[in-house]
Scaffold this motif. Structure first.
Motif, mmCIF file in Angstrom:
data_model
loop_
_atom_site.group_PDB
_atom_site.id
_atom_site.type_symbol
_atom_site.label_atom_id
_atom_site.label_comp_id
_atom_site.label_asym_id
_atom_site.label_seq_id
_atom_site.Cartn_x
_atom_site.Cartn_y
_atom_site.Cartn_z
ATOM 1 N N ILE A 26 0.796 -1.242 -0.010
ATOM 2 C CA ILE A 26 0.116 0.120 -0.037
ATOM 3 C C ILE A 26 0.758 1.251 0.168
ATOM 4 N N GLU A 27 2.031 1.255 0.821
ATOM 5 C CA GLU A 27 2.719 2.103 0.901
ATOM 6 C C GLU A 27 3.485 2.562 -0.584
ATOM 7 N N SER A 28 3.801 1.524 -1.420
ATOM 8 C CA SER A 28 4.458 1.724 -2.774
ATOM 9 C C SER A 28 3.400 2.442 -3.762
ATOM 10 N N TYR A 29 2.008 2.059 -3.443
ATOM 11 C CA TYR A 29 0.914 2.401 -4.317
ATOM 12 C C TYR A 29 0.756 3.983 -3.914
ATOM 13 N N GLU A 30 0.819 4.254 -2.756
ATOM 14 C CA GLU A 30 0.750 5.681 -2.117
ATOM 15 C C GLU A 30 1.859 6.613 -2.749
ATOM 16 N N ASN A 31 2.942 5.912 -2.928
ATOM 17 C CA ASN A 31 4.054 6.860 -3.231
ATOM 18 C C ASN A 31 3.808 7.313 -4.818
ATOM 19 N N VAL A 32 3.231 6.104 -5.461
ATOM 20 C CA VAL A 32 3.042 6.562 -6.895
ATOM 21 C C VAL A 32 1.800 7.540 -7.037
ATOM 22 N N GLN A 46 -1.306 5.660 -14.196
ATOM 23 C CA GLN A 46 -0.803 5.142 -13.113
ATOM 24 C C GLN A 46 -0.983 5.407 -11.882
ATOM 25 N N LYS A 47 -1.659 6.549 -11.590
ATOM 26 C CA LYS A 47 -2.144 6.789 -10.239
ATOM 27 C C LYS A 47 -3.864 6.147 -10.152
ATOM 28 N N GLN A 48 -4.439 6.109 -11.079
ATOM 29 C CA GLN A 48 -5.606 5.241 -11.109
ATOM 30 C C GLN A 48 -5.309 3.671 -10.877
ATOM 31 N N SER A 49 -4.464 3.153 -11.535
ATOM 32 C CA SER A 49 -3.962 1.678 -11.122
ATOM 33 C C SER A 49 -3.661 1.482 -9.818
ATOM 34 N N ALA A 50 -2.804 2.481 -9.121
ATOM 35 C CA ALA A 50 -2.276 2.559 -7.918
ATOM 36 C C ALA A 50 -3.645 2.370 -6.858
ATOM 37 N N THR A 51 -4.485 3.623 -7.173
ATOM 38 C CA THR A 51 -5.849 3.452 -6.531
ATOM 39 C C THR A 51 -6.405 2.335 -6.445
ATOM 40 N N GLU A 52 -6.732 1.752 -7.405
ATOM 41 C CA GLU A 52 -7.591 0.297 -7.607
ATOM 42 C C GLU A 52 -6.738 -0.861 -6.873
ATOM 43 N N GLU A 53 -5.354 -0.744 -6.906
ATOM 44 C CA GLU A 53 -4.724 -1.771 -5.981
ATOM 45 C C GLU A 53 -4.855 -1.561 -4.809
#
Length: 235
Positions: A140-146, A156-163
């Motif tokens: 989660i921290e990795s996706y929040e960094n994105v 990329q932000k949309q994909s990170a949010t979904e993940e």
């Protein structure tokens, strides 16, 4: 005549001397026989007395010997009985104490083993859950960094949010599954999700078929998983 008278006087003196010698010899003979008889009688009496005394001493000694023997037998018997009793009591006490000590040690060892096994099992599940949650937190921290990066594209932000949403959904579903499994009596349990494959570990030696079916139903319902993709094992 004078010569004849002289010879008669000599003959009378000789006869007188011979008679005196015979009398003396007879007296001496009588005295000797009497003394010998008295001595023999005295010796016999003394010998008889000695035999009586010896017999008396022998009888007395024999009686005392028997008495001593009986006392010794009694004392020895008493000592043997006491010794055997003490030995029996000692052996019985030692054996009983040995059995009690051995049973106590065995019970303590079994309890210690069970406690150690229980602690090891508890540690396994606690540690495994911590590592799993840490992994999800790092993802989660990795996706929040994105999301927070100015260099990230919108896709990329949309994909990170979904993940992130997916991870949180999985975490919540896992928490619900583990709580429901605990209500079935399996306090130690952990669920791992790897794509479509789901692994469930239960802290018990053996599961009944009915219990396996209950766990499968919980996992299938809460994680929307197919039964063939649910793998249940025990620890």
């Amino acid at each position: 005549m004078k010569i004849m008278k002289g010879l008669l006087k000599k003959n009378q003196v000789i006869i007188y001397v011979i008679a005196l010698m015979l009398v003396t010899a007879g007296y001496l003979n009588y005295t000797t026989n009497t003394t010998e008889q008295v001595s023999a009688q005295t010796a016999m009496e003394i010998e008889a007395n000695d035999d009586t005394q010896i017999a008396d001493i022998g009888d007395a000694t024999l009686v005392n010997s028997e008495a001593v023997s009986e006392n010794e037998v009694t004392e020895n018997t008493g000592e043997n009985v006491n010794e055997n009793t003490n030995n029996t009591n000692g052996d019985t006490t030692q054996e009983t104490n040995g059995n009690i000590t051995q049973n106590t040690n065995t019970t303590e060892n079994n309890t210690a083993t069970q406690t150690s096994a229980a602690v090891t099992t508890d540690e396994y599940f606690t540690k495994s859950k911590l590592e799993r949650d840490t992994m999800y937190s790092q993802m989660i921290e990795s996706y929040e960094n994105v999301l927070n990066s100015s260099n990230s594209l919108e896709t990329q932000k949309q994909s990170a949010t979904e993940e992130i949403k997916k991870i949180n959904d999985i975490k919540n579903s896992i928490m619900i599954c583990e709580n429901l499994i605990s209500t079935k009596g399996f306090t130690n349990n952990i669920v791992f999700v790897n794509g479509d494959s789901i692994s469930v570990i239960i802290g018990i030696e053996q599961l009944q078929q009915e219990e396996v079916a209950q766990i499968q139903n919980i996992i299938s319902r809460e994680l929307n998983a197919e039964i063939e993709n649910i793998h249940i094992s025990t620890k």
